[in-house]
Design a protein around this motif. Structure first.
Motif, PDB file in Angstrom:
ATOM      1  N   GLU A 113     -73.767  33.526  45.091  1.00  0.00           N
ATOM      2  CA  GLU A 113     -72.737  33.883  46.067  1.00  0.00           C
ATOM      3  C   GLU A 113     -72.056  35.177  45.636  1.00  0.00           C
ATOM      4  N   PHE A 114     -71.983  36.140  46.570  1.00  0.00           N
ATOM      5  CA  PHE A 114     -71.405  37.441  46.279  1.00  0.00           C
ATOM      6  C   PHE A 114     -70.331  37.764  47.314  1.00  0.00           C
ATOM      7  N   PRO A 115     -69.047  37.785  46.937  1.00  0.00           N
ATOM      8  CA  PRO A 115     -68.008  38.189  47.893  1.00  0.00           C
ATOM      9  C   PRO A 115     -68.118  39.672  48.219  1.00  0.00           C
ATOM     10  N   VAL A 116     -67.696  40.027  49.417  1.00  0.00           N
ATOM     11  CA  VAL A 116     -67.762  41.412  49.886  1.00  0.00           C
ATOM     12  C   VAL A 116     -66.358  41.849  50.296  1.00  0.00           C
ATOM     13  N   ALA A 117     -65.961  43.044  49.857  1.00  0.00           N
ATOM     14  CA  ALA A 117     -64.604  43.527  50.126  1.00  0.00           C
ATOM     15  C   ALA A 117     -64.550  44.592  51.217  1.00  0.00           C
ATOM     16  N   ASP A 118     -65.680  45.091  51.674  1.00  0.00           N
ATOM     17  CA  ASP A 118     -65.692  46.170  52.666  1.00  0.00           C
ATOM     18  C   ASP A 118     -65.207  45.648  54.019  1.00  0.00           C
ATOM     19  N   PRO A 119     -64.150  46.238  54.610  1.00  0.00           N
ATOM     20  CA  PRO A 119     -63.582  45.702  55.853  1.00  0.00           C
ATOM     21  C   PRO A 119     -64.223  46.233  57.123  1.00  0.00           C
ATOM     22  N   ARG A 120     -65.273  47.026  57.020  1.00  0.00           N
ATOM     23  CA  ARG A 120     -65.865  47.624  58.207  1.00  0.00           C
ATOM     24  C   ARG A 120     -66.758  46.646  58.970  1.00  0.00           C
ATOM     25  N   ARG A 121     -66.956  46.917  60.242  1.00  0.00           N
ATOM     26  CA  ARG A 121     -67.839  46.128  61.096  1.00  0.00           C
ATOM     27  C   ARG A 121     -69.275  46.610  60.912  1.00  0.00           C
ATOM     28  N   PHE A 122     -70.213  45.656  60.714  1.00  0.00           N
ATOM     29  CA  PHE A 122     -71.613  46.000  60.510  1.00  0.00           C
ATOM     30  C   PHE A 122     -72.482  45.266  61.522  1.00  0.00           C
ATOM     31  N   THR A 123     -73.662  45.864  61.789  1.00  0.00           N
ATOM     32  CA  THR A 123     -74.630  45.261  62.709  1.00  0.00           C
ATOM     33  C   THR A 123     -75.941  44.898  62.018  1.00  0.00           C
ATOM     34  N   HIS A 124     -76.238  45.510  60.862  1.00  0.00           N
ATOM     35  CA  HIS A 124     -77.487  45.281  60.134  1.00  0.00           C
ATOM     36  C   HIS A 124     -77.202  45.192  58.637  1.00  0.00           C
ATOM     37  N   VAL A 125     -78.025  44.427  57.931  1.00  0.00           N
ATOM     38  CA  VAL A 125     -77.968  44.398  56.469  1.00  0.00           C
ATOM     39  C   VAL A 125     -79.390  44.581  55.921  1.00  0.00           C
ATOM     40  N   ARG A 126     -79.463  45.104  54.711  1.00  0.00           N
ATOM     41  CA  ARG A 126     -80.756  45.277  54.040  1.00  0.00           C
ATOM     42  C   ARG A 126     -80.683  44.614  52.667  1.00  0.00           C
ATOM     43  N   LEU A 127     -81.559  43.643  52.458  1.00  0.00           N
ATOM     44  CA  LEU A 127     -81.673  42.967  51.170  1.00  0.00           C
ATOM     45  C   LEU A 127     -82.715  43.700  50.335  1.00  0.00           C
ATOM     46  N   ASN A 128     -82.318  44.171  49.165  1.00  0.00           N
ATOM     47  CA  ASN A 128     -83.232  44.816  48.225  1.00  0.00           C
ATOM     48  C   ASN A 128     -83.492  43.879  47.054  1.00  0.00           C
ATOM     49  N   VAL A 129     -84.759  43.677  46.704  1.00  0.00           N
ATOM     50  CA  VAL A 129     -85.097  42.880  45.524  1.00  0.00           C
ATOM     51  C   VAL A 129     -85.829  43.776  44.531  1.00  0.00           C
ATOM     52  N   PHE A 130     -85.521  43.585  43.265  1.00  0.00           N
ATOM     53  CA  PHE A 130     -86.056  44.467  42.221  1.00  0.00           C
ATOM     54  C   PHE A 130     -86.843  43.647  41.198  1.00  0.00           C
TER      55      PHE A 130
END
Length: 325
Positions: free
Chosen positions: A132-149
């Motif tokens: 679980e990762f909390p997010v602090a950015d207050p902006r509105r988003f429409t897409h996310v990108r999951l990167n795995v390394f």
């Protein structure tokens, strides 16, 4: 469990989310990332590509770089937290992951997405675990990108947050003022023993009993209830109470009350007024009622008698345009 996990999953497939692109999906398809429910696993179930996994799994990379998957949120909004679940991936999970997000207008193609910002920095992952990762950015988003390394398998990606619709698009239309996709929220309820009350304002129809709201059996003579904060101040013309799939556990009756909470407290009992009197309900039935009340409401209270469940609550009406200064 982090508090943000009680917020809606903006990426959920049943809420309209879609995995629109991925760098690779050799072992397991990308669409599994946003399926509803917990990941499943049956050992020794092998297909042409190896063990079958309920998740997204890429091939072993033999070159520099990393794998990624892009998700279009079914419900655009403010992301408050992300869950990366590596359930059942034990020797083939990524050691690290990060998440980026962007906001786009209209219906862009994948190669037209720009303005990516990091909302979860590159963070370590372990196998067969919920991260679980909390997010602090207050902006509105429409897409996310999951990167795995650099590669590996992820069972589920959950993107929890607050729905922020395009309010300008809704003005002048008859819309569901209670709908989650339009910004409605269940802010209080008496009981959520079997399933959460937020289900009643989810998009689409419930597919089975668990996709509605169901309370425990009451033994105290009272009744169950919930309160919905509407998408904005407006007038409600039609109420729809759907008891689909609730056959022996539907409420015997229901009523609706409204309040214009601009300037008054929700606990001011005298400020609430009736929208639908106590009315008999039938099991497994879609009930529709015209409401002859043109008063502005910001919140609606649903009372069910004495207990039971509801699949969906729809409140069709129009938003009140804000006054110009």
């Amino acid at each position: 469990m982090s508090p943000f996990t009680r917020l809606p999953d903006l990426a959920l497939r049943t809420y309209g989310g879609a995995v629109v692109a991925a760098s690779d999906e050799s072992f397991a398809e990308r669409e599994a990332l946003i399926r509803p429910g917990r990941p499943e696993f049956r050992p020794h179930t092998f297909g042409p590509k190896g063990q079958v996994y309920d998740g997204w799994e890429t091939r072993r990379r033999r070159d520099p770089g990393h794998d990624w998957a892009i998700v279009r949120l079914g419900l655009p909004g403010i992301v408050r937290g992300v869950v990366v679940d590596t359930a059942w991936f034990k020797g083939n999970h990524p050691p690290y992951a990060s998440v980026e997000a962007c906001a786009a207008e209209g219906h862009p193609a994948v190669d037209e997405l720009t303005g990516w910002v990091e909302i979860v920095p590159k963070s370590p992952l372990t196998g067969d675990a919920v991260h679980e990762f909390p997010v602090a950015d207050p902006r509105r988003f429409t897409h996310v990108r999951l990167n795995v390394f650099p590669d590996g398998g992820v069972a589920r990606l959950r993107v929890h947050g607050e729905v922020v619709p395009d309010r300008a698009f809704l003005y002048g239309l008859t819309v569901d003022l209670a709908a989650l996709e339009n910004g409605g929220r269940v802010i209080a309820c008496s009981d959520e023993f079997y399933s959460p009350p937020g289900n009643v304002i989810a998009p689409g129809l419930s597919r089975h009993q668990a996709e509605g709201w169901e309370t425990a059996r009451r033994r105290d003579g009272g009744n169950d209830w919930l309160i919905v904060a509407l998408a904005g101040p407006g007038t409600v013309a039609v109420a729809e109470l759907d008891t689909a799939h609730l056959i022996y556990n539907a409420p015997g009756a229901a009523s609706l009350r409204g309040i214009d909470a601009r300037g008054v407290a929700l606990d001011d009992a005298g400020a609430w007024f009736p929208l639908l009197p106590r009315t008999r309900l039938q099991p497994d039935t879609r009930h529709r009622f015209r409401l002859d009340d043109e008063r502005t409401v910001t919140h609606v209270r649903l009372d069910i008698y004495p207990d039971g469940g509801l699949a969906r609550l729809r409140l069709l009406g129009a938003l009140t345009r804000p006054r110009r200064r």
